[in-house]
Design a protein around this motif. Structure first.
Motif, PDB file in Angstrom:
ATOM      1  N   ILE A   1       0.833  -1.200   0.000  1.00  0.00           N
ATOM      2  CA  ILE A   1       0.000   0.000   0.000  1.00  0.00           C
ATOM      3  C   ILE A   1       0.867   1.248   0.000  1.00  0.00           C
ATOM      4  N   ALA A   2       1.865   1.239   0.876  1.00  0.00           N
ATOM      5  CA  ALA A   2       2.751   2.398   0.971  1.00  0.00           C
ATOM      6  C   ALA A   2       3.392   2.673  -0.384  1.00  0.00           C
ATOM      7  N   GLN A   3       3.791   1.623  -1.047  1.00  0.00           N
ATOM      8  CA  GLN A   3       4.395   1.805  -2.367  1.00  0.00           C
ATOM      9  C   GLN A   3       3.402   2.379  -3.362  1.00  0.00           C
ATOM     10  N   GLN A   4       2.191   1.859  -3.333  1.00  0.00           N
ATOM     11  CA  GLN A   4       1.163   2.379  -4.237  1.00  0.00           C
ATOM     12  C   GLN A   4       0.952   3.861  -4.021  1.00  0.00           C
ATOM     13  N   LEU A   5       0.856   4.249  -2.743  1.00  0.00           N
ATOM     14  CA  LEU A   5       0.660   5.659  -2.441  1.00  0.00           C
ATOM     15  C   LEU A   5       1.803   6.462  -3.023  1.00  0.00           C
ATOM     16  N   HIS A   6       3.015   5.968  -2.794  1.00  0.00           N
ATOM     17  CA  HIS A   6       4.195   6.670  -3.263  1.00  0.00           C
ATOM     18  C   HIS A   6       4.184   6.803  -4.782  1.00  0.00           C
ATOM     19  N   LEU A   7       3.811   5.706  -5.433  1.00  0.00           N
ATOM     20  CA  LEU A   7       3.762   5.710  -6.894  1.00  0.00           C
ATOM     21  C   LEU A   7       2.751   6.726  -7.417  1.00  0.00           C
ATOM     22  N   HIS A   8       1.763   7.023  -6.586  1.00  0.00           N
ATOM     23  CA  HIS A   8       0.740   7.979  -7.023  1.00  0.00           C
ATOM     24  C   HIS A   8       1.027   9.380  -6.497  1.00  0.00           C
ATOM     25  N   GLY A   9       2.250   9.586  -6.023  1.00  0.00           N
ATOM     26  CA  GLY A   9       2.643  10.923  -5.612  1.00  0.00           C
ATOM     27  C   GLY A   9       2.129  11.333  -4.247  1.00  0.00           C
ATOM     28  N   LEU A  10       1.787  10.354  -3.425  1.00  0.00           N
ATOM     29  CA  LEU A  10       1.288  10.681  -2.090  1.00  0.00           C
ATOM     30  C   LEU A  10       2.296  10.227  -1.032  1.00  0.00           C
ATOM     31  N   LYS A  11       2.558  11.085  -0.099  1.00  0.00           N
ATOM     32  CA  LYS A  11       3.466  10.721   0.979  1.00  0.00           C
ATOM     33  C   LYS A  11       2.780   9.646   1.827  1.00  0.00           C
ATOM     34  N   PRO A  12       3.380   8.484   1.909  1.00  0.00           N
ATOM     35  CA  PRO A  12       2.717   7.383   2.627  1.00  0.00           C
ATOM     36  C   PRO A  12       2.849   7.516   4.135  1.00  0.00           C
ATOM     37  N   THR A  13       2.070   8.415   4.683  1.00  0.00           N
ATOM     38  CA  THR A  13       2.095   8.570   6.139  1.00  0.00           C
ATOM     39  C   THR A  13       1.362   7.391   6.775  1.00  0.00           C
ATOM     40  N   HIS A  14       1.583   7.278   8.087  1.00  0.00           N
ATOM     41  CA  HIS A  14       0.971   6.185   8.820  1.00  0.00           C
ATOM     42  C   HIS A  14      -0.539   6.172   8.624  1.00  0.00           C
ATOM     43  N   GLN A  15      -1.172   7.319   8.777  1.00  0.00           N
ATOM     44  CA  GLN A  15      -2.622   7.392   8.677  1.00  0.00           C
ATOM     45  C   GLN A  15      -3.119   7.043   7.274  1.00  0.00           C
ATOM     46  N   ARG A  16      -2.457   7.579   6.285  1.00  0.00           N
ATOM     47  CA  ARG A  16      -2.889   7.307   4.916  1.00  0.00           C
ATOM     48  C   ARG A  16      -2.776   5.828   4.594  1.00  0.00           C
ATOM     49  N   VAL A  17      -1.683   5.243   5.047  1.00  0.00           N
ATOM     50  CA  VAL A  17      -1.504   3.818   4.772  1.00  0.00           C
ATOM     51  C   VAL A  17      -2.611   3.013   5.432  1.00  0.00           C
ATOM     52  N   ARG A  18      -2.964   3.379   6.655  1.00  0.00           N
ATOM     53  CA  ARG A  18      -4.026   2.643   7.347  1.00  0.00           C
ATOM     54  C   ARG A  18      -5.361   2.774   6.615  1.00  0.00           C
ATOM     55  N   VAL A  19      -5.699   3.984   6.209  1.00  0.00           N
ATOM     56  CA  VAL A  19      -6.960   4.183   5.490  1.00  0.00           C
ATOM     57  C   VAL A  19      -6.966   3.367   4.204  1.00  0.00           C
ATOM     58  N   ALA A  20      -5.907   3.499   3.443  1.00  0.00           N
ATOM     59  CA  ALA A  20      -5.845   2.801   2.162  1.00  0.00           C
ATOM     60  C   ALA A  20      -5.842   1.297   2.373  1.00  0.00           C
ATOM     61  N   GLU A  21      -5.149   0.861   3.402  1.00  0.00           N
ATOM     62  CA  GLU A  21      -5.040  -0.567   3.675  1.00  0.00           C
ATOM     63  C   GLU A  21      -6.411  -1.164   3.960  1.00  0.00           C
ATOM     64  N   ILE A  22      -7.164  -0.489   4.815  1.00  0.00           N
ATOM     65  CA  ILE A  22      -8.484  -0.995   5.178  1.00  0.00           C
ATOM     66  C   ILE A  22      -9.404  -1.037   3.972  1.00  0.00           C
ATOM     67  N   LEU A  23      -9.365   0.021   3.196  1.00  0.00           N
ATOM     68  CA  LEU A  23     -10.282   0.100   2.069  1.00  0.00           C
ATOM     69  C   LEU A  23      -9.860  -0.796   0.914  1.00  0.00           C
ATOM     70  N   MET A  24      -8.564  -0.907   0.686  1.00  0.00           N
ATOM     71  CA  MET A  24      -8.096  -1.575  -0.518  1.00  0.00           C
ATOM     72  C   MET A  24      -7.667  -3.021  -0.299  1.00  0.00           C
ATOM     73  N   ALA A  25      -7.793  -3.507   0.922  1.00  0.00           N
ATOM     74  CA  ALA A  25      -7.379  -4.885   1.185  1.00  0.00           C
ATOM     75  C   ALA A  25      -8.211  -5.868   0.368  1.00  0.00           C
ATOM     76  N   ALA A  26      -9.446  -5.550   0.165  1.00  0.00           N
ATOM     77  CA  ALA A  26     -10.340  -6.423  -0.594  1.00  0.00           C
ATOM     78  C   ALA A  26     -11.395  -5.533  -1.235  1.00  0.00           C
ATOM     79  N   PRO A  27     -12.102  -6.031  -2.239  1.00  0.00           N
ATOM     80  CA  PRO A  27     -13.148  -5.203  -2.853  1.00  0.00           C
ATOM     81  C   PRO A  27     -14.281  -4.960  -1.860  1.00  0.00           C
ATOM     82  N   THR A  28     -14.408  -3.739  -1.393  1.00  0.00           N
ATOM     83  CA  THR A  28     -15.490  -3.406  -0.458  1.00  0.00           C
ATOM     84  C   THR A  28     -16.017  -2.016  -0.732  1.00  0.00           C
ATOM     85  N   HIS A  29     -17.049  -1.690  -0.008  1.00  0.00           N
ATOM     86  CA  HIS A  29     -17.640  -0.360  -0.050  1.00  0.00           C
ATOM     87  C   HIS A  29     -17.742   0.103   1.388  1.00  0.00           C
TER      88      HIS A  29
END
Lengths: 164, 164
Positions: free
Chosen positions: A31-59
């Motif tokens: 996830i951190a790498q993905q964020l970085h690749l998209h120009g986002l600083k992979p802070t702890h909070q961002r990684v957690r949000v992205a991780e929860i949402l993107m771990a599996a297909p959900t809404h």
DNA sequence: TTGAATGCAAACGCTTTGCACTCGG
DNA sequence: CCGAGTGCAAAGCGTTTGCATTCAA
């Protein structure tokens, strides 16, 4: 709430975008790498949000994500969750959808697809894009093109054939 | 903003429901009767709201309706407009739709139908139901039935082939 | 007359913003 | 180190609600 109707496709960015150590890396690092690749600083909070949402297909709603992070004892402000979701959506890592007037839900599946919307629970389920096809389609207004076509099938529990 | 894409059907309640003086009556009286037939006291404000929205097939926000009434010099409170729209929707005289996270729009066409959504102006246009047909349709989750199927075609101005 | 409807303003829920503090590169 | 990101609380915006006044039947 098992999603036997969830889309089959993987929501990940295309594998070629992550040429480095990918095979044994835990989700969080990916996830951190993905964020970085998209120009986002992979802070702890961002990684957690992205991780929860993107771990599996959900809404999920912003509140649900916030709750899930805090359930694990971690601290995040509501504002950061909202801001992070907004940035993730802008960068195309997640998709914001609004079938409900009350709140937005964020969808980890970024390719255009359709939804079942349970009118009683508010729950969403992905529809496999291959399960929908049009045999007739309207002419578009002149000079316009279709950015996306979204089908929403609103569901209600089937009425047990009552003895009417 | 002529709606050459508007649905052809009439949004009125079925004519048989209004057996009395109907032929020469001006719109306002017809509206008042419709309200009455649906169990709503046809107050001045309600008639105005319904009249503006139901005069022709359109999509309007609460604010737009409020503005239009006040433009004519009449007084209505914002709360009354919202409350009236809510009641009209509950009674099935109009339909509330939310394709935009920012605001609800009310649709005078009550039969289920589909929409073009102009992503730049936010404008909605009805799609003739006959212009959309499915050749493939997903299996519904067990025990559920489809209450409505809504197709939204989000439009963007076609990119003039720039000399890239 | 009299309950229903209105108007105003305050309340509400979701989301954004302003600003001082903190952290990641 | 230094600007981007965070957290908090306050502001915003669309919508609803409480309560005294007004209106339609």
């Amino acid at each position: 709430m098992s999603s036997e109707y969830s889309a089959q496709h993987r929501p990940d960015v295309d594998p070629s975008a992550d040429p480095s150590s990918n095979q044994g890396t835990p989700t969080r690092d990916r996830i951190a790498q993905q964020l970085h690749l998209h120009g986002l600083k992979p802070t702890h909070q961002r990684v957690r949000v992205a991780e929860i949402l993107m771990a599996a297909p959900t809404h999920m709603t912003a509140e649900q994500i916030l709750a899930q992070i805090r359930k694990g004892g971690e601290r995040v402000s509501k504002a950061t969750v909202y801001n992070t979701l907004k940035v993730l959506a802008q960068r195309g890592l997640v998709r914001q959808i609004h079938l409900d007037p009350e709140r937005s839900v964020y969808d980890s599946t970024i390719v255009p697809h359709h939804h079942f919307h349970d009118l009683e629970t508010g729950e969403l389920k992905d529809i496999d894009p291959n399960d929908i096809a049009f045999s007739r389609f309207p002419t578009l207004p002149e000079g316009m093109e279709a950015e996306v076509v979204e089908v929403v099938i609103r569901l209600r529990r089937k009425r047990a054939a009552d003895g009417a």
